[in-house]
Design an enzyme around this catalytic site. Sequence first.
Site, short mmCIF file in Angstrom:
data_model
loop_
_atom_site.label_atom_id
_atom_site.label_comp_id
_atom_site.label_asym_id
_atom_site.label_seq_id
_atom_site.Cartn_x
_atom_site.Cartn_y
_atom_site.Cartn_z
N ASP A 1 0.84 -1.18 0.00
CA ASP A 1 0.00 0.00 0.00
C ASP A 1 0.89 1.24 0.00
O ASP A 1 1.87 1.29 0.72
CB ASP A 1 -0.87 0.00 1.26
CG ASP A 1 -2.34 0.20 0.95
OD1 ASP A 1 -2.68 1.30 0.48
OD2 ASP A 1 -3.13 -0.73 1.19
N HIS B 1 -11.26 -4.07 2.86
CA HIS B 1 -11.26 -3.74 4.28
C HIS B 1 -12.13 -2.53 4.62
O HIS B 1 -12.24 -2.18 5.78
CB HIS B 1 -9.81 -3.49 4.73
CG HIS B 1 -9.22 -2.29 4.05
ND1 HIS B 1 -8.94 -2.28 2.70
CD2 HIS B 1 -8.91 -1.06 4.50
CE1 HIS B 1 -8.47 -1.10 2.36
NE2 HIS B 1 -8.44 -0.33 3.43
#
Length: 562
Positions: free
Chosen positions: A97, A328
Amino acid sequence: MGCALKNGIVYQIYPKSFCDSNGDGIGDIEGIISKLDYIKELGADAIWVSPMYPSPGYDNGYDISDYESIDPSYGSMRDFERLIEEVHARSMRLIIDLVVNHSSDEHPWFLEAKSDRNSPKRDYYIWKEAKESGAAPNNWGALFGGSAWTFEEASKQYYLGLFSSKQPDLNWANPQLRQEVYAMMRRWLDMGVDGFRMDVISLIAKPADMEDGEIGQNGFHDPRTRAAANPKMNEYIKEMRSEVFEGREVITIGEASGTSLEGALILAAQDGSQLDMVFQFEHMDIDGGETFKWNDCAISISKLKNVMAKWQQGMHGKAHNALFWNNHDQPRMVSRLGNEGSLREASAKMLAACLHMLEGTVFIYQGEELGMTSMKFDSVEQLRDSESINAFEKYTSSGEISKSDMLRFISLKSRDCARSPMQWSSEYNAGFSSGMPWMDINQNYSEINAQEQLSRDDSVFSFYKELIKLRKKYDVIKNGEFELYMPGDENVFAYFRKNEDSILYVCCNFSRNEIDFSVPEEFRNKAAVLLKNYENSTYTESGKLAPFETVIMLSHNVSGGE
Ligand code: GLC
Ligand code: CA
């Protein structure tokens, strides 16, 4: 692009909830390594791991205080290097990320910036004078509640945080900041990382003007759509390409919240001038409403079909889609559109078929392949997500929503719904941790867990494996044109994928009832069923679809022969 990924499968790991190797209740790198064979078995080509950098944890790692290291709760840099090796040893790629729209307010850059107006770091962030009244510079709101501006006492100016005051936005207009980011990205690539999932990359260039905007449901203006439409962002991405990606093979995935189809066609253009692919969120936002997502509005199937069709057809031949039902930040799709009871497995398979037969790169979020359901909450103490906790306080203290309703809405829509620990087995703590998990585990783990799923060939896990094999086998799934079948039907999402030699027909009943749904002409009698979720399906003969039934069929064009 990372071409292999064009028709590929990416498995997303939310590290805090994946697998805890040392009993501290928090998932870690060692835990991930111990499950790589499982991910390989599923058929993934790449793994995207959500942030593992040092972080105060206000947003579970999406508030980074050091871009160059690994948070000790996940392990060491040495462990991370081993993770890269182990992923590569299994011929998979590792995507990390990249969270550079904002840093944490505890990042040394920000600490220096806020303490000294004359520091060169000051301009790494976005500062504005208060209005004469002392009020914030404009009416923009932060996504996790309140104003997007925070007054900083020591230096008497406001700074911008589009998500929260704990996540000050970085100033991409500053060339030195950009160079710092590029250098940091190069260091991760030098270590062997294969690519980046770029967090809210669509928002890095702020709206050209910083004027007040129209006020939305939360009493503030949401500047994100305007930010996402700022073409400066595309310039920064091109610069990033030449500074970081030139001469390397890097997988680049942009999280493009607020981006229109037109914007995505530029950002994920097939000419490779910007990013390989983008996540868009139009299909996730269909069940929004007056109180943002805090309500029990449901996704309408006809709207969903139209949104999916718009992106499939709009991007075809021009740009590349990243496909997902879960991540998520979203409640689990099987709970949202499927069924948590006796039809859980049927509906989880149907949803998977619907997504996997589309054009694009498919993302699977941990636990989705088991048919894991959304975690439910009966007290605010169980919540970990700042967005949900802030919303609970805001709506219940104003009296706008009762506490019990708010908990119900949170159980339907919260980001925490998908963040409960991975259910590995029916053993203690679902096999996630030998200690006290950082977040409650869904008690249905004795029934829903990886161990049980792996033991059956009719499990959700096995169905995912089959879908992944189909994607690898048939070109029409990779490049066929998309066309809706019976677009007006409110219950069934059915579509074709067509190329020169074949037609794929994907039929998905989103209803919990049996539905009459005619088999398209060219699929009567002669077509091959590639996959179905009911052993005793009668659809091809009777035109009846069982609850949440899905059937995938292939027919060869006359010209293509059998
Ligand atoms: C992205 C992340 C989300 C995070 C936000 C701010 O949307 O997926 O989890 O809270 O960006 O970084
Ligand atoms: Ca741990």
